[in-house]
Design an enzyme around this catalytic site. Structure first.
Site, short mmCIF file in Angstrom:
data_model
loop_
_atom_site.label_atom_id
_atom_site.label_comp_id
_atom_site.label_asym_id
_atom_site.label_seq_id
_atom_site.Cartn_x
_atom_site.Cartn_y
_atom_site.Cartn_z
N ASP A 85 0.87 -1.19 0.00
CA ASP A 85 0.00 0.00 0.00
C ASP A 85 0.90 1.23 0.00
O ASP A 85 2.12 1.11 -0.06
CB ASP A 85 -0.95 0.01 1.22
CG ASP A 85 -2.22 0.83 0.94
OD1 ASP A 85 -2.12 1.88 0.30
OD2 ASP A 85 -3.30 0.40 1.36
N TRP A 95 -8.16 31.75 -14.53
CA TRP A 95 -7.54 30.76 -13.64
C TRP A 95 -6.31 31.37 -12.97
O TRP A 95 -5.80 30.82 -12.01
CB TRP A 95 -7.17 29.48 -14.40
CG TRP A 95 -5.80 29.44 -15.00
CD1 TRP A 95 -5.42 30.09 -16.13
CD2 TRP A 95 -4.64 28.74 -14.50
NE1 TRP A 95 -4.09 29.83 -16.39
CE2 TRP A 95 -3.59 29.00 -15.40
CE3 TRP A 95 -4.41 27.91 -13.41
CZ2 TRP A 95 -2.31 28.47 -15.22
CZ3 TRP A 95 -3.13 27.39 -13.25
CH2 TRP A 95 -2.10 27.67 -14.14
N SER A 100 -4.54 18.63 -0.44
CA SER A 100 -4.63 17.30 -1.03
C SER A 100 -3.34 16.94 -1.76
O SER A 100 -2.76 15.86 -1.55
CB SER A 100 -5.82 17.28 -1.99
OG SER A 100 -5.78 16.15 -2.82
N SER A 101 -2.85 17.84 -2.60
CA SER A 101 -1.67 17.53 -3.40
C SER A 101 -0.41 17.45 -2.56
O SER A 101 0.47 16.61 -2.80
CB SER A 101 -1.46 18.58 -4.49
OG SER A 101 -2.56 18.59 -5.35
N HIS A 147 4.38 28.17 -13.41
CA HIS A 147 5.14 27.44 -14.42
C HIS A 147 5.45 26.01 -14.00
O HIS A 147 5.19 25.09 -14.77
CB HIS A 147 6.40 28.17 -14.89
CG HIS A 147 6.97 27.42 -16.04
ND1 HIS A 147 6.56 27.59 -17.33
CD2 HIS A 147 7.83 26.38 -16.06
CE1 HIS A 147 7.16 26.71 -18.11
NE2 HIS A 147 7.93 25.95 -17.36
N GLU A 196 3.72 24.25 -12.26
CA GLU A 196 2.43 23.58 -12.38
C GLU A 196 2.27 22.91 -13.75
O GLU A 196 1.73 21.82 -13.87
CB GLU A 196 1.30 24.59 -12.13
CG GLU A 196 -0.10 24.06 -12.37
CD GLU A 196 -0.51 22.94 -11.42
OE1 GLU A 196 0.11 22.80 -10.36
OE2 GLU A 196 -1.44 22.19 -11.78
N TYR A 245 4.58 21.64 -15.48
CA TYR A 245 5.35 20.39 -15.46
C TYR A 245 4.76 19.41 -14.47
O TYR A 245 4.92 18.19 -14.63
CB TYR A 245 6.82 20.69 -15.18
CG TYR A 245 7.45 21.28 -16.41
CD1 TYR A 245 7.85 20.45 -17.46
CD2 TYR A 245 7.56 22.65 -16.59
CE1 TYR A 245 8.35 20.98 -18.62
CE2 TYR A 245 8.06 23.19 -17.74
CZ TYR A 245 8.45 22.35 -18.76
OH TYR A 245 8.93 22.88 -19.92
N SER A 285 7.34 6.81 -21.13
CA SER A 285 8.56 6.01 -20.93
C SER A 285 8.24 4.57 -20.54
O SER A 285 9.08 3.69 -20.70
CB SER A 285 9.44 6.63 -19.85
OG SER A 285 9.67 7.99 -20.12
N HIS A 326 8.93 34.37 -17.44
CA HIS A 326 8.62 34.40 -18.87
C HIS A 326 7.11 34.61 -19.09
O HIS A 326 6.69 34.85 -20.22
CB HIS A 326 9.16 33.18 -19.62
CG HIS A 326 8.54 31.87 -19.24
ND1 HIS A 326 9.23 30.69 -19.34
CD2 HIS A 326 7.32 31.54 -18.76
CE1 HIS A 326 8.44 29.69 -18.95
NE2 HIS A 326 7.29 30.18 -18.59
N HIS A 327 6.33 34.50 -18.02
CA HIS A 327 4.91 34.85 -18.14
C HIS A 327 4.69 36.35 -17.93
O HIS A 327 3.55 36.81 -17.95
CB HIS A 327 4.08 34.07 -17.11
CG HIS A 327 4.11 32.60 -17.37
ND1 HIS A 327 3.24 31.98 -18.22
CD2 HIS A 327 4.94 31.63 -16.92
CE1 HIS A 327 3.51 30.68 -18.27
NE2 HIS A 327 4.54 30.45 -17.49
N LYS A 374 14.74 13.68 -23.56
CA LYS A 374 13.67 12.68 -23.47
C LYS A 374 13.16 12.30 -24.85
O LYS A 374 13.03 11.12 -25.18
CB LYS A 374 12.50 13.24 -22.66
CG LYS A 374 12.72 13.19 -21.17
CD LYS A 374 11.42 13.57 -20.49
CE LYS A 374 11.64 13.90 -19.04
NZ LYS A 374 12.01 12.75 -18.23
N ARG A 376 -6.73 36.69 -26.59
CA ARG A 376 -7.38 35.65 -25.80
C ARG A 376 -8.33 36.31 -24.81
O ARG A 376 -8.30 37.52 -24.62
CB ARG A 376 -6.34 34.79 -25.07
CG ARG A 376 -5.63 35.51 -23.95
CD ARG A 376 -4.54 34.66 -23.35
NE ARG A 376 -5.06 33.68 -22.39
CZ ARG A 376 -4.31 33.16 -21.40
NH1 ARG A 376 -3.04 33.51 -21.26
NH2 ARG A 376 -4.83 32.27 -20.59
#
Ligand code: HEM
Ligand code: CU
Length: 562
Positions: A118, A152, A182-183, A266, A268, A270, A281, A315-316, A344, A463
């Site tokens: 578990d 958001w 939670s996360s 950012h 987030e 990933y 993979s 960069h945002h 990758k 947008r």
């Protein structure tokens, strides 16, 4: 817990059996059993079912927006309703769909892949799931009062009290808090489980690549979610308790919000995409019938991405007044991410190269991922160049870019994971015919929806607009994009139908249907509550190869049959 001796006897013969014969602690039946469960597999399934439910909501919201935008001057949604639906959609997809779907897959798969019974903290695991549900309820509860409408990203000062007095933004803040708890607890659980509960012989160098990607994801979650939790708390006190963190009129800074948000925001991205890397993979070597090419490079590049992801946030913010040195720094660090990502992609292509490829649905989604995600990566590098970003920031070019990463990346990875692990979870295959049709609908629908948005953006469509005038000439492209969205949604729906259908009628899969490499395929399908009767000793990155050989010889000499 009374089968110790029979286990020892089995280990003594050296023959691991695939028959479940341990006595499991009594589980409650029916829905009470599900609500009170602490079994990582059931919690995993709860996450998956709940998150697919939210995906339906987020998808309906997307289609509402696309319907509104199909023609110039449409009146399906009012300006305010558009903002609300936009905010619900983005927030739902990020916090209530993609993150919990990965939590679901990780919950189900990680303990099995490392040969554990578990997660390290089963009760905390259940708590994490229920915090996620609470976040979803609080957020969607606001629909009946005043839905959030600040996007958001909830930029200040737009999200500050004077501009949006309604409680929707507060519901959004509580959603961040609850799903954040939670996360964070979920990631702690994953980290402790992976570092302490691996089967004998499974050193870090033999950890399955999906687990590696979850380690990297957990690092990012643990380092960045507390930052956004703090940031939204400051927003809450600004909104209700007279503080002044983000208000320049009384000494605060509106840009502070953007720094804090994107320091989380950012990584987030990933957090949503790295588990997909892990799935790809796992899937590619199994369906190319070859060992993964560059195991160490793939594992290391996940950690490299986790590290770099925390150095690129501004960069945002290329359109805000940043000093030139900061512009240069964030441009270069952003471009650096292309290196571990490229590592990758090259290793995945090398894995496929000269493989004897088995064309099953998980491979389709993995291949679709490779093609489309790479395109999203390329537009990402373009946007990292700040003179380019200044031209196209806040246009549909950006909307196209991040949907390439999130839909073609994260959602394709989720689809590959679903088709790959469904036989383990249920003992049955998903239908291949429906699966492949679903793939093609998603692939074609996706390209029709989002490829064309690049050119819409380049021709200037901003947008977050609820409508546009006919003389802009954007009508045809928008119509194509909307038609594409309905095709894409049909494709996703077909997979949900496939799940319902195959639960009862799917072909029986058996424990090891794909002849895969990792330990989850050693347990029966679906695994019993205790997962493994015998946890084997691991001697390579592909323990199932050796185990299959052992099982075969055992069967041949006759002493393994029951
Ligand atoms: C059926 C597939 C999808 C369609 C058709 C779709 C469509 C849209 C549309 C029309 C917008 C509004 C653009 C604007 O007005 O600026 C949007 C925004 C957004 N979408 Fe999606 N989307 C889809 C799936 C997803 C998924 C899977 C994610 C995953 C995380 C996602 C994340 C977002 C985010 C973060 C925003 C920005 C919201 C904001 O600006 O506040 N979308 N999407
Ligand atoms: Cu970014």
């Amino acid at each position: 817990m009374s089968t110790r001796t029979s286990l020892d006897v089995r280990i003594g013969t050296g023959v691991p059996l695939l028959v479940a014969d341990r006595v499991d602690p009594p589980t409650r039946h029916g829905w009470v059993g599900w609500v009170t469960t602490t079994d990582h597999k059931r919690i995993g399934i709860l996450y998956l079912v709940t998150a697919f439910g939210f995906m339906a909501l987020g998808g309906i919201e997307a289609l509402l927006m696309r319907t509104q935008l199909a023609q110039p001057g449409n009146t399906v949604l009012s300006p305010q309703a558009y903002n609300e639906v936009l905010t619900m959609h983005g927030t739902t997809m990020v916090f209530l769909v993609v993150m919990p779907l990965w939590a679901g897959f990780a919950n189900y798969v990680v303990p099995l892949q490392i040969g554990a019974r578990d997660m390290a903290f089963p009760k905390m695991n259940a708590f994490s799931y229920w915090m996620y549900v609470a976040g979803g309820i609080v957020f969607y509860g606001s629909v009946f009062f005043s839905p959030p409408e600040a996007g958001w990203t909830s930029y200040t000062p737009l999200s500050s009290g004077p501009y949006i007095p309604g409680n929707g933004t507060d519901a959004w803040i509580y959603l961040i808090h609850l799903t954040g708890i939670s996360s964070i607890l979920g990631s702690l659980n994953i980290m402790v489980t992976i570092s302490n509960m691996r089967a004998r012989g499974m050193g870090w160098g033999r950890l399955p690549l999906f687990c590696w990607s979850m380690v990297a994801q957990a690092v990012m979650i643990l380092l960045t979610l507390p930052v956004i939790a703090g940031a939204v708390t400051l927003l809450l006190t600004d909104r209700h308790f007279g503080t002044c963190f983000y208000d320049p009129h009384c000494g605060g800074s509106a840009l502070l919000w953007q720094h804090l948000f994107w320091f989380f925001g950012h990584p987030e991205v990933y957090i949503m995409i790295l588990p997909a890397f892990g799935v790809i993979s796992e899937v590619l070597p199994v369906f190319a019938r070859k060992p993964i090419f560059g195991y160490k490079a793939i594992a290391a590049s996940s950690l490299g991405i986790a590290f770099l992801s925390m150095l690129v946030w501004a960069h945002h913010m290329f359109a805000t007044p940043l000093p030139a040195i900061a512009l240069a720094f964030f441009m270069l660090t952003s471009m650096l991410i292309a290196i571990p990502t490229g590592v990758k992609i090259l290793n995945w292509i090398a894995t496929l190269f000269r493989g004897s490829i088995v064309f099953r649905t998980p491979l389709y989604f993995a291949a679709g991922f490779l093609v489309l995600f790479t395109l999203g990566g390329i537009t990402g590098v373009m946007l990292a160049i700040y003179p380019i970003d200044r031209q196209v920031t806040d246009t549909y070019f950006v909307v196209a870019h991040f949907h390439f990463v999130l839909v073609a990346g994260a959602v394709s990875g989720i689809m590959a994971a679903l088709y790959y692990w469904f036989p383990k979870m249920t003992g049955r295959f998903l239908s291949e015919r429906m699966g492949k049709l679903s793939f093609w609908l998603q692939f074609v629908g996706f390209l029709a929806t989002f490829l064309i948005q690049h050119s819409l953006g380049l021709s200037g469509m901003p947008r977050r607009v609820y409508s546009y005038r006919a003389d802009t000439g954007w009508g045809v492209d928008n119509l194509i994009s909307t038609i594409g969205a309905f095709i894409l949604a049909t494709g996703v729906l077909l997979t949900l139908v496939n799940v319902m259908w195959s639960l009862r009628t799917g072909a029986k899969a058996g424990p090891d249907p794909w002849k895969a490499n990792t330990l989850e395929w050693f347990a029966p399908s679906p695994p019993p509550a205790h997962n493994f009767d015998v946890t084997p000793v691991v001697r390579s990155v592909e323990p199932m190869r050796e185990l299959r050989r052992q099982i075969r010889t055992a069967h041949r000499s006759g002493d393994g049959d029951e």
